[in-house]
Design a protein around this motif. Sequence first.
Motif, short mmCIF file in Angstrom:
data_model
loop_
_atom_site.label_atom_id
_atom_site.label_comp_id
_atom_site.label_asym_id
_atom_site.label_seq_id
_atom_site.Cartn_x
_atom_site.Cartn_y
_atom_site.Cartn_z
N LYS A 1 0.84 -1.20 0.00
CA LYS A 1 0.00 0.00 0.00
C LYS A 1 0.87 1.25 0.00
CE LYS A 1 -3.73 2.33 2.49
NZ LYS A 1 -4.60 2.31 3.70
N LYS A 2 0.54 2.19 -0.90
CA LYS A 2 1.31 3.42 -1.03
C LYS A 2 0.89 4.43 0.03
CE LYS A 2 2.23 7.16 -4.34
NZ LYS A 2 1.87 7.72 -5.67
N ASP A 3 1.88 5.06 0.67
CA ASP A 3 1.60 6.14 1.62
C ASP A 3 1.02 7.34 0.88
OD1 ASP A 3 2.59 4.55 3.61
OD2 ASP A 3 4.16 5.97 4.25
N ASP A 4 0.17 8.09 1.56
CA ASP A 4 -0.47 9.24 0.94
C ASP A 4 0.53 10.33 0.57
OD1 ASP A 4 -2.96 8.07 1.19
OD2 ASP A 4 -3.35 8.96 3.15
N GLN A 5 1.56 10.51 1.40
CA GLN A 5 2.55 11.56 1.17
C GLN A 5 3.93 10.96 0.93
OE1 GLN A 5 1.77 14.79 0.92
NE2 GLN A 5 -0.38 14.29 1.29
N PRO A 6 4.77 11.64 0.13
CA PRO A 6 6.14 11.15 -0.06
C PRO A 6 6.91 11.13 1.25
CG PRO A 6 5.59 12.88 -1.65
CD PRO A 6 4.51 12.88 -0.63
N VAL A 7 7.88 10.24 1.34
CA VAL A 7 8.76 10.20 2.50
C VAL A 7 9.50 11.53 2.63
CG1 VAL A 7 10.88 9.16 3.40
CG2 VAL A 7 9.07 7.71 2.48
N GLU B 1 7.80 -6.32 2.02
CA GLU B 1 7.18 -5.64 3.17
C GLU B 1 7.28 -4.12 3.07
OE1 GLU B 1 6.61 -9.47 4.01
OE2 GLU B 1 8.52 -8.64 3.35
N LEU B 2 8.42 -3.62 2.59
CA LEU B 2 8.60 -2.18 2.46
C LEU B 2 9.38 -1.87 1.19
CD1 LEU B 2 9.34 0.53 4.99
CD2 LEU B 2 11.06 0.18 3.22
N VAL B 3 8.90 -0.89 0.44
CA VAL B 3 9.56 -0.49 -0.81
C VAL B 3 9.61 1.04 -0.87
CG1 VAL B 3 9.48 -0.50 -3.34
CG2 VAL B 3 8.79 -2.54 -2.05
N LEU B 4 10.78 1.57 -1.19
CA LEU B 4 10.95 3.00 -1.43
C LEU B 4 11.34 3.19 -2.90
CD1 LEU B 4 13.09 4.03 1.69
CD2 LEU B 4 10.59 4.13 1.45
N LEU B 5 10.68 4.12 -3.57
CA LEU B 5 10.98 4.42 -4.96
C LEU B 5 11.40 5.88 -5.10
CD1 LEU B 5 8.00 2.66 -6.83
CD2 LEU B 5 10.27 1.72 -6.29
N LEU B 6 12.60 6.10 -5.64
CA LEU B 6 13.11 7.44 -5.89
C LEU B 6 12.73 7.84 -7.31
CD1 LEU B 6 14.90 9.92 -5.20
CD2 LEU B 6 16.86 8.59 -6.05
N LYS B 7 12.03 8.99 -7.43
CA LYS B 7 11.55 9.42 -8.74
C LYS B 7 11.90 10.89 -9.00
CE LYS B 7 7.71 6.16 -9.12
NZ LYS B 7 6.25 6.01 -9.39
N ILE B 8 11.91 11.24 -10.29
CA ILE B 8 12.17 12.63 -10.69
C ILE B 8 11.20 13.00 -11.81
CG2 ILE B 8 13.90 12.02 -12.45
CD1 ILE B 8 15.42 14.56 -11.66
N LYS B 9 10.82 14.28 -11.83
CA LYS B 9 10.01 14.80 -12.93
C LYS B 9 10.41 16.25 -13.20
CE LYS B 9 5.60 16.02 -12.73
NZ LYS B 9 4.13 16.14 -12.87
N ILE B 10 10.48 16.60 -14.48
CA ILE B 10 10.84 17.96 -14.87
C ILE B 10 9.67 18.57 -15.66
CG2 ILE B 10 12.48 19.40 -16.16
CD1 ILE B 10 14.46 17.05 -15.84
#
Length: 202
Positions: A78-84, A187-196
């Motif tokens: 489940k994705k958290d509502d806000q970014p870390v 159990e836990l996943v962090l995804l680093l993303k970028i957008k321009i």
Amino acid sequence: MKKAYLIVLFIFFLLIAGCSNVVNTQEKSPTISSIENSKYAETFNELNLGTIFDYNFYLPHADKRWVRLWVEKYQAGKKDDQPVTELSYGMSVNKVEEGHLGFGMLSNSSVLLYGPGVNIHPEKIDLNLNEEYMTSWGHAIEEGKEIDLELGKPKLLAAYWQTASNKIPTIDFQNEKDIENLIKENELVLLLKIKIDEEMPD
């Protein structure tokens, strides 16, 4: 005959020069490449600070563009509502920005984001990491390979995950199905993303 030959040769060189100018003036896209053995990474390793994802970032028209760098968190699928954590900046005084950009996870449970000439202070965040789980991470960009960033389109840069399983999966980070399975099966996943973007978001 010799004069005609010289004229043809002159025109030929003019055409080559013209083509070269067209290439040089073509629009260059924003680019990014991973640098796993950078000085930043060496410092993190030598001081045992934690984990860092470091990139070389090139942004043309930086005075007219906006960069968003953020980390999404998924717990039990489940994705958290806000970014870390999130770093948003743009409309630089410089027409071109180039330098290091990335995400660091410090061993004291702090996280930080940084870009060329901009960064946020480390934030203390409880990521609910479990020391009994196996931890793994990977860059979504092949080391040393420079890729173009499409304006307005989010791009995955890296992933960090914890699993109760003792198996390390093989992941194709360009395959959306693999990313979905990564989120669903760990159990836990962090995804680093970028957008321009071409303008500041609302």
